[in-house]
Write a protein that holds these residues in place. Structure first.
Motif, PDB file in Angstrom:
ATOM      1  N   GLY A  70      32.708 -62.166  11.111  1.00 13.78           N
ATOM      2  CA  GLY A  70      32.809 -61.952  12.554  1.00 13.78           C
ATOM      3  C   GLY A  70      31.615 -62.513  13.299  1.00 13.78           C
ATOM      4  N   GLU A  71      30.415 -62.326  12.749  1.00 14.16           N
ATOM      5  CA  GLU A  71      29.219 -62.880  13.373  1.00 14.16           C
ATOM      6  C   GLU A  71      29.248 -64.407  13.344  1.00 14.16           C
ATOM      7  OE1 GLU A  71      25.900 -59.409  12.434  1.00 14.16           O
ATOM      8  OE2 GLU A  71      26.433 -60.868  10.878  1.00 14.16           O
ATOM      9  N   GLY A  72      29.733 -64.977  12.231  1.00 13.87           N
ATOM     10  CA  GLY A  72      29.831 -66.434  12.148  1.00 13.87           C
ATOM     11  C   GLY A  72      30.831 -67.000  13.140  1.00 13.87           C
ATOM     12  N   PHE A  73      31.969 -66.320  13.290  1.00 18.09           N
ATOM     13  CA  PHE A  73      32.962 -66.768  14.260  1.00 18.09           C
ATOM     14  C   PHE A  73      32.436 -66.618  15.684  1.00 18.09           C
ATOM     15  CE2 PHE A  73      36.638 -66.262  17.033  1.00 18.09           C
ATOM     16  CZ  PHE A  73      37.430 -67.335  16.634  1.00 18.09           C
ATOM     17  N   TYR A  74      31.718 -65.528  15.929  1.00 20.15           N
ATOM     18  CA  TYR A  74      31.106 -65.306  17.241  1.00 20.15           C
ATOM     19  C   TYR A  74      30.142 -66.447  17.574  1.00 20.15           C
ATOM     20  CZ  TYR A  74      27.780 -63.192  20.550  1.00 20.15           C
ATOM     21  OH  TYR A  74      26.945 -62.949  21.601  1.00 20.15           O
ATOM     22  N   PHE A  75      29.273 -66.809  16.620  1.00 17.20           N
ATOM     23  CA  PHE A  75      28.332 -67.908  16.836  1.00 17.20           C
ATOM     24  C   PHE A  75      29.072 -69.220  17.070  1.00 17.20           C
ATOM     25  CE2 PHE A  75      26.438 -71.607  14.723  1.00 17.20           C
ATOM     26  CZ  PHE A  75      25.323 -71.803  15.529  1.00 17.20           C
ATOM     27  N   THR A  76      30.146 -69.439  16.312  1.00 14.63           N
ATOM     28  CA  THR A  76      30.900 -70.681  16.425  1.00 14.63           C
ATOM     29  C   THR A  76      31.490 -70.854  17.817  1.00 14.63           C
ATOM     30  OG1 THR A  76      31.453 -70.659  14.074  1.00 14.63           O
ATOM     31  CG2 THR A  76      32.851 -71.976  15.505  1.00 14.63           C
ATOM     32  N   PHE A  77      32.155 -69.835  18.320  1.00 17.54           N
ATOM     33  CA  PHE A  77      32.797 -69.962  19.627  1.00 17.54           C
ATOM     34  C   PHE A  77      31.768 -69.995  20.751  1.00 17.54           C
ATOM     35  CE2 PHE A  77      34.865 -68.415  23.469  1.00 17.54           C
ATOM     36  CZ  PHE A  77      35.981 -69.234  23.509  1.00 17.54           C
ATOM     37  N   ILE A  78      30.733 -69.151  20.674  1.00 11.86           N
ATOM     38  CA  ILE A  78      29.708 -69.139  21.714  1.00 11.86           C
ATOM     39  C   ILE A  78      29.005 -70.491  21.780  1.00 11.86           C
ATOM     40  CG2 ILE A  78      27.500 -68.119  22.386  1.00 11.86           C
ATOM     41  CD1 ILE A  78      29.926 -66.403  23.031  1.00 11.86           C
ATOM     42  N   THR A  79      28.861 -71.144  20.638  1.00  8.35           N
ATOM     43  CA  THR A  79      28.213 -72.455  20.611  1.00  8.35           C
ATOM     44  C   THR A  79      29.124 -73.535  21.172  1.00  8.35           C
ATOM     45  OG1 THR A  79      26.827 -71.881  18.713  1.00  8.35           O
ATOM     46  CG2 THR A  79      27.238 -74.219  19.099  1.00  8.35           C
ATOM     47  N   LEU A  80      30.351 -73.618  20.688  1.00  2.62           N
ATOM     48  CA  LEU A  80      31.251 -74.688  21.110  1.00  2.62           C
ATOM     49  C   LEU A  80      31.674 -74.541  22.566  1.00  2.62           C
ATOM     50  CD1 LEU A  80      33.562 -75.202  17.998  1.00  2.62           C
ATOM     51  CD2 LEU A  80      31.449 -76.371  18.621  1.00  2.62           C
ATOM     52  N   SER A  81      31.631 -73.351  23.100  1.00  4.43           N
ATOM     53  CA  SER A  81      31.936 -73.157  24.513  1.00  4.43           C
ATOM     54  C   SER A  81      30.701 -73.362  25.388  1.00  4.43           C
ATOM     55  CB  SER A  81      32.521 -71.759  24.748  1.00  4.43           C
ATOM     56  OG  SER A  81      31.610 -70.759  24.334  1.00  4.43           O
ATOM     57  N   THR A  82      29.575 -73.747  24.780  1.00  2.50           N
ATOM     58  CA  THR A  82      28.281 -74.037  25.435  1.00  2.50           C
ATOM     59  C   THR A  82      27.721 -72.820  26.165  1.00  2.50           C
ATOM     60  OG1 THR A  82      29.176 -74.860  27.546  1.00  2.50           O
ATOM     61  CG2 THR A  82      28.953 -76.448  25.745  1.00  2.50           C
ATOM     62  N   ILE A  83      28.153 -71.616  25.793  1.00  7.53           N
ATOM     63  CA  ILE A  83      27.560 -70.414  26.380  1.00  7.53           C
ATOM     64  C   ILE A  83      26.140 -70.233  25.852  1.00  7.53           C
ATOM     65  CG2 ILE A  83      27.755 -67.913  26.568  1.00  7.53           C
ATOM     66  CD1 ILE A  83      30.773 -68.234  26.377  1.00  7.53           C
ATOM     67  N   GLY A  84      25.993 -70.289  24.518  1.00  2.25           N
ATOM     68  CA  GLY A  84      24.678 -70.329  23.898  1.00  2.25           C
ATOM     69  C   GLY A  84      23.746 -69.198  24.262  1.00  2.25           C
ATOM     70  N   PHE A  85      24.091 -67.960  23.871  1.00  2.00           N
ATOM     71  CA  PHE A  85      23.216 -66.837  24.177  1.00  2.00           C
ATOM     72  C   PHE A  85      21.867 -66.943  23.462  1.00  2.00           C
ATOM     73  CE2 PHE A  85      27.332 -64.536  25.002  1.00  2.00           C
ATOM     74  CZ  PHE A  85      27.135 -64.449  26.370  1.00  2.00           C
ATOM     75  N   GLY A  86      21.895 -67.412  22.216  1.00  2.00           N
ATOM     76  CA  GLY A  86      20.662 -67.497  21.443  1.00  2.00           C
ATOM     77  C   GLY A  86      20.402 -66.315  20.554  1.00  2.00           C
ATOM     78  N   ASP A  87      21.328 -65.317  20.554  1.00  3.54           N
ATOM     79  CA  ASP A  87      21.139 -64.169  19.671  1.00  3.54           C
ATOM     80  C   ASP A  87      21.422 -64.534  18.219  1.00  3.54           C
ATOM     81  OD1 ASP A  87      23.743 -64.636  20.347  1.00  3.54           O
ATOM     82  OD2 ASP A  87      24.301 -62.528  20.629  1.00  3.54           O
ATOM     83  N   TYR A  88      22.281 -65.530  17.991  1.00  4.05           N
ATOM     84  CA  TYR A  88      22.536 -66.053  16.651  1.00  4.05           C
ATOM     85  C   TYR A  88      22.297 -67.564  16.680  1.00  4.05           C
ATOM     86  CZ  TYR A  88      24.736 -61.638  15.274  1.00  4.05           C
ATOM     87  OH  TYR A  88      24.979 -60.322  14.975  1.00  4.05           O
ATOM     88  N   VAL A  89      21.380 -68.031  15.837  1.00  4.28           N
ATOM     89  CA  VAL A  89      21.064 -69.452  15.743  1.00  4.28           C
ATOM     90  C   VAL A  89      20.916 -69.796  14.268  1.00  4.28           C
ATOM     91  CG1 VAL A  89      19.522 -71.321  16.449  1.00  4.28           C
ATOM     92  CG2 VAL A  89      19.840 -69.344  17.948  1.00  4.28           C
ATOM     93  N   VAL A  90      21.495 -70.891  13.855  1.00  5.41           N
ATOM     94  CA  VAL A  90      21.446 -71.274  12.448  1.00  5.41           C
ATOM     95  C   VAL A  90      20.068 -71.829  12.086  1.00  5.41           C
ATOM     96  CG1 VAL A  90      23.914 -71.761  12.327  1.00  5.41           C
ATOM     97  CG2 VAL A  90      22.346 -73.580  12.969  1.00  5.41           C
ATOM     98  N   GLY A  91      19.684 -71.632  10.828  1.00  6.89           N
ATOM     99  CA  GLY A  91      18.472 -72.245  10.297  1.00  6.89           C
ATOM    100  C   GLY A  91      17.178 -71.646  10.791  1.00  6.89           C
ATOM    101  N   THR A  92      17.160 -70.378  11.202  1.00  5.96           N
ATOM    102  CA  THR A  92      15.951 -69.774  11.760  1.00  5.96           C
ATOM    103  C   THR A  92      15.409 -68.622  10.930  1.00  5.96           C
ATOM    104  OG1 THR A  92      17.297 -68.314  13.170  1.00  5.96           O
ATOM    105  CG2 THR A  92      16.585 -70.420  14.112  1.00  5.96           C
ATOM    106  N   ASN A  93      16.043 -68.285   9.820  1.00  2.27           N
ATOM    107  CA  ASN A  93      15.584 -67.173   8.991  1.00  2.27           C
ATOM    108  C   ASN A  93      14.436 -67.641   8.089  1.00  2.27           C
ATOM    109  OD1 ASN A  93      15.228 -64.981   7.260  1.00  2.27           O
ATOM    110  ND2 ASN A  93      17.407 -64.562   7.101  1.00  2.27           N
ATOM    111  N   PRO A  94      13.211 -67.092   8.264  1.00  6.74           N
ATOM    112  CA  PRO A  94      12.078 -67.571   7.461  1.00  6.74           C
ATOM    113  C   PRO A  94      12.179 -67.191   5.988  1.00  6.74           C
ATOM    114  CG  PRO A  94      11.425 -65.651   8.749  1.00  6.74           C
ATOM    115  CD  PRO A  94      12.827 -66.020   9.188  1.00  6.74           C
ATOM    116  N   ASN A  95      13.046 -66.279   5.670  1.00 13.15           N
ATOM    117  CA  ASN A  95      13.185 -65.848   4.275  1.00 13.15           C
ATOM    118  C   ASN A  95      14.218 -66.657   3.500  1.00 13.15           C
ATOM    119  OD1 ASN A  95      11.331 -63.699   4.719  1.00 13.15           O
ATOM    120  ND2 ASN A  95      12.971 -62.462   5.624  1.00 13.15           N
TER     121      ASN A  95
END
Length: 293
Positions: free
Chosen positions: A200-225
């Motif tokens: 669900g989080e992945g789908f949320y990020f996918t649609f928010i990104t492709l619709s150019t809403i881009g909240f920034g609460d989920y961003v790929v490649g940012t986990n330091p661990n």
């Protein structure tokens, strides 16, 4: 398809536009990396020193020192440095991340988790967006025309005699389903596996990104661990570009269907708009006066 004539030879605009778009993203990635990576390294080292001072003096920590350290944490977060990381973590301004950042600028997604910290980087960002956003619109428009042309070709193929309406509907459904799988269904599976998100989080990020809403609460490649492959964010940027074109086409088709539905709903059988327009076109613009000889 628009053509460009060079030395009496006609060349399609589409390959040139794709090449120019890619080169523009590469240019932005290189410049942002050169301008921001050194400043990020300096601030990261400075932040690590502040952490060491905090750990050495935590026994005698007072309110003022705590507030000062919280301010340092906030400044680090604003500059894209995760407080949980250390100086050995991958840079936010390596080539892959810079390429991803350039893509978020021209597509106007703007997650907000990363931004230029140097004056030179901020000035370049302004002019890069000034030319990049129109270029992105032209690229998406041309890519949408290509996808629409394939859709029209598919519709013409199924409209030949002997093919039922069901086949036509099935062909369009296959076209939409394929795009849905490629851009909305399968990517969340990849993001869930790589990032540790739920589907669900992945789908949320996918649609928010492709619709150019881009909240920034989920961003790929940012986990330091987590350790990401070098081209992970670059491939994500390419997926975003093509996903934007497909979703824009879907939105256009949905808008056309809604418009046709509204026209059909409010259509009056006695006198249609087309008939009124035809009558007005048949009438002369000015009255004609016949003078007898």
């Amino acid at each position: 398809m628009p053509l460009l004539t060079i030395y009496n030879r006609q060349i399609s605009w589409t390959p040139l536009l794709v090449l120019g778009y890619l080169c523009y993203l590469l240019l932005g990635a290189v410049v942002f990396q050169l301008l921001e990576k050194h400043a990020e390294r300096h601030f990261r080292d400075q932040f690590q020193l502040e952490k060491l001072k905090f750990l050495q003096n935590y026994t005698c920590l007072d309110r003022q020192a705590l507030e000062q350290f919280v301010q340092v944490l906030m400044e680090a977060w604003e500059k894209g440095i995760n407080p949980e990381g250390n100086s050995t973590n991958p840079s936010n301004w390596d080539f892959s991340n810079s390429f991803f950042f350039a893509g978020t600028i021209v597509t106007t997604i703007g997650y907000g988790n990363l931004s230029p910290s140097t004056v030179a980087g901020q000035i370049f960002c302004v002019f890069y967006a000034l030319f990049g956003v129109p270029l992105n619109l032209a690229f998406l428009n041309q890519l949408g025309k290509v996808l629409n042309a394939h859709l029209i070709t598919l519709e013409r193929w199924v409209q030949k005699p002997g093919r039922a309406q069901v086949v036509q509907t099935l062909a369009v459904a296959i076209f939409l389903t394929t795009g849905t799988l490629l851009f909305l269904v399968f990517p969340p599976l990849v993001f869930s596996y790589v990032e540790g998100w739920s589907y669900g989080e992945g789908f949320y990020f996918t649609f928010i990104t492709l619709s150019t809403i881009g909240f920034g609460d989920y961003v790929v490649g940012t986990n330091p661990n987590k350790h990401y492959i070098p081209v992970y964010r670059s491939l994500t940027a390419i997926w975003i570009v093509f996903g934007l074109a497909w979703l824009a086409l879907v939105f256009n088709v949905g808008a056309d269907l809604m418009e046709k539905f509204l026209q059909l709903k409010w259509h009056k059988p006695d006198l249609s708009l087309a008939e009124v327009t035809t009558k007005l076109e048949d009438e002369p613009e000015h009255p004609v006066m016949h003078i007898p000889s």
